[in-house]
Structure formats: C-alpha cells, structure tokens
Design a protein around this motif. Structure first.
Motif: not given
Length: 287
Positions: A107-108, A157-158, A183-186, A219-220
C-alpha cells in the motif's frame, strides 16, 4: 600570463622531446579515464556489488544478516545505506543512488508511486511487522476515557493502517470503500470523541511521554527502537496483516542477477533468526 604562454609555445617548438612527453601524458590520462568509466559500467565490481537502502535501527541489524549471507553464499558485496524516514529510500532508488530498498509495504509503495510517478518493481516479500497502539497511561481499552488523545503516523499509508487498527478495536467507524488508505476525514463515527492527531512516525514513541497522549499507534521498527514490543501493545494488528514488507527495485534493474542474489540472501534462515532476535514475536516471515 600572455608572455608565459608564448614562452611555453617557444619551448615546445625548441624542445620537441618535451612536447612529446607532455602529449603522451595527456593521452595516458585520457585512456585512464576511459578505462575507469568502462569498469564502472560493466566491470566485475558492478556485478558483485549492490547498494541496499534500509531504515536505521533493528531493520538495519536484520539487513546486516542478509549482508553476511550474500557475501558467504553468493559472493555478493552488499553496502547498506541507512535512512531515518520513509520517504528518502524511494527517492534514492529513483535517483539510482541505491539499487534496491527494503522497508515498505505494497500500500505504501502504491501510494508513493501514484504521488511521485515512480516505476518500481517488487522483487519479493520480507517480513510482516505488525503495528500496535502503545500507552504509558492505560493497560487496556476499558480505561480509555472520553476525549482522550491518540497519536498516529502522518504518512498516508501508515495513517490509514493506524485508523484501520483503531476501527478494528471498535474505537471509531470509517466510511466504507476506502480500502487500505482511509484518512482522518473518513472517520464516520467517534463515540468517545477521541482527539486523533498525526505526527511524524519517528516522533511517536516520544509522544507517549506527553501527559495528554493516552495512546500512540507506532510502526514496529520505531517501537522496537524505543524498547516497545508487541507484547506491550494495548491494541495489536493481527498477524495475518496484508502489510508485508517488500524488496523493491527499479524496472530497469529488476532482472539483474545481483538483485536476485540479494533477494535469496534476505529470504534465508539466518535472516529469520536475526529478525526474531531483534523483534521477538514482532517479525513474521512473509515468504
């Protein structure tokens, strides 16, 4: 200066031997440059040498295991180039400063390629590094209060990956149809009125020390640098996550033998052992 040039010309006419030596030196210098360029383009050092971009920290240590395997089993010298963010490894690959990179998920890669016009090729998978939400304030979600603050990564992506994790935990509900990149707007529903804000991924572990931050989705690779492991997570991504990391090259070098040899070096038992040492349960082989 004009007189010096005239005197030099007169000396060369008066002393033909000197003229011959100077011209011979020029010819030898020219041949040396040509031979050097030829070595860079097609010499053995090019076939047995590869530059690999990785993220600094524990993933770099894992890549060092692949570096050793490449040398010992395939006669390939691997130069590891460390990066401290998620943008520059693709920039360096595009500019041919490195030959491959090992740090990103599909995805990234797709998001970056669409945004920046990259034409890269996936050589093979490496590990799934599950994402988790960590806290220094709470031990489980039942302690999360209304209006609490949650920090998430700010790259597209993240950010999407973090929001999907929060949705799976029942904290938010997202608009349907956004796939892996919401996204935040979603955010469609936020019953606890959580304050979710974006932050540079490397800064997230430090955000945990902010008295206002209840959770940080990290992220790990950055979590492990801060001494955080999946077992410490309040919310943990499923181990069947589609976010497997990839070995990525350019379209113009994807079929090179050294690229294939490096991929075989990385997909090895020695590298699995190194990943388990660095990430404990947080590195799952994806091949």
């Amino acid at each position: 200066m004009g007189n010096d040039w005239v005197n030099r010309e007169q000396n060369m006419q008066t002393h033909p031997a000197l003229c011959f030596v100077l011209r011979a030196r020029l010819i030898l210098c020219f041949l040396a440059v040509v031979l050097c360029l030829g070595c860079r383009k097609g010499g053995k050092e090019d076939v047995h040498y590869i530059r690999v971009g990785v993220v600094s920290g524990p993933e770099y240590v894992v890549a060092e295991a692949a570096q050793r395997v490449a040398k010992e089993k395939y006669g390939l010298t691997v130069e590891l180039i460390a990066f401290n963010d998620y943008i520059m490894p693709n920039t360096a690959l595009f500019q041919k400063d490195i030959d491959v990179n090992v740090f990103q998920t599909r995805p990234f890669l797709e998001e970056q390629s669409a945004a920046r016009g990259y034409h890269f090729a996936i050589i093979g998978p490496t590990f799934v590094y599950p994402m988790a939400a960590y806290s220094r304030k709470i031990k489980n979600l039942s302690e999360l209060e209304e209006g609490s603050t949650i920090a998430i990564p700010n790259d597209a992506t993240n950010e999407g990956r973090a929001l999907l994790l929060l949705e799976k935990a029942g904290l938010i509900k997202l608009k349907p149809g956004r796939g892996y990149a919401p996204r935040l707007i979603d955010i469609e529903e936020n019953r606890l009125k959580l304050n979710i804000f974006e932050l540079e991924a490397p800064q997230l572990p430090r955000a945990l020390d902010d008295r206002q931050v209840s959770l940080a989705v990290i992220n790990n690779s950055f979590a492990v640098k801060a001494g955080l492991y999946l077992g410490d997570g309040v919310i943990v991504e499923d181990k069947d996550s589609p976010y497997v990391n990839l070995i990525v090259a350019r379209e113009d070098n994807k079929d090179e033998d050294k690229v294939k040899r490096f991929a075989r070096s990385y997909q090895s038992e020695e590298v699995i052992a190194a990943a388990r040492k660095e990430f404990r349960e947080g590195a799952i082989p994806g091949w």
